[in-house]
Design a protein around this motif. Structure first.
Motif, short mmCIF file in Angstrom:
data_model
loop_
_atom_site.label_atom_id
_atom_site.label_comp_id
_atom_site.label_asym_id
_atom_site.label_seq_id
_atom_site.Cartn_x
_atom_site.Cartn_y
_atom_site.Cartn_z
N CYS A 45 -43.31 46.67 3.90
CA CYS A 45 -44.11 46.27 5.04
C CYS A 45 -45.59 46.24 4.66
O CYS A 45 -45.98 46.72 3.60
CB CYS A 45 -43.86 47.21 6.21
N CYS A 47 -48.27 47.80 5.58
CA CYS A 47 -49.00 49.05 5.32
C CYS A 47 -48.69 49.57 3.92
O CYS A 47 -49.58 50.03 3.21
CB CYS A 47 -48.70 50.09 6.39
N CYS A 48 -47.42 49.49 3.52
CA CYS A 48 -47.04 49.96 2.20
C CYS A 48 -47.58 49.03 1.11
O CYS A 48 -47.95 49.47 0.03
CB CYS A 48 -45.53 50.06 2.09
N CYS A 70 -40.95 53.61 3.63
CA CYS A 70 -42.25 53.53 4.28
C CYS A 70 -42.65 54.90 4.84
O CYS A 70 -41.87 55.60 5.47
CB CYS A 70 -42.18 52.52 5.42
#
Ligand code: ZN
Length: 77
Positions: A45, A47-48, A70
């Motif tokens: 995702c 953010c990762c 995550c």
């Protein structure tokens, strides 16, 4: 007696000190670093992905055999 010590004053301004961005392959030209730089973080995702790209950029990235889960998933639980 020498009184010249500490007499070296800088005559240039410090305006462009942050002109250069950090490059992890500036000194490290290894195949491993090149591979990591070319790596695309698919299947994670946003953010990762940002974390991974940051880690790559600052040479903190260590290739993992398995992709990590995550961190936000853990936070929600
Ligand atoms: Zn994430």
């Amino acid at each position: 007696m020498s009184s010249q010590k500490g007499n070296m004053t800088r005559s240039w301004p410090q305006t462009h000190q942050n002109m250069f961005t950090f490059k992890n392959d500036k000194f490290d030209k290894s195949v491993q670093t090149k591979k990591i730089n070319a790596k695309r973080h698919d299947g994670v995702c946003q953010c990762c992905k940002e974390v991974l790209e940051w880690r790559v950029k600052y040479s903190k990235y260590k290739p993992l055999s398995k992709p990590k889960k995550c961190v936000n998933v853990y936070k929600r639980q």
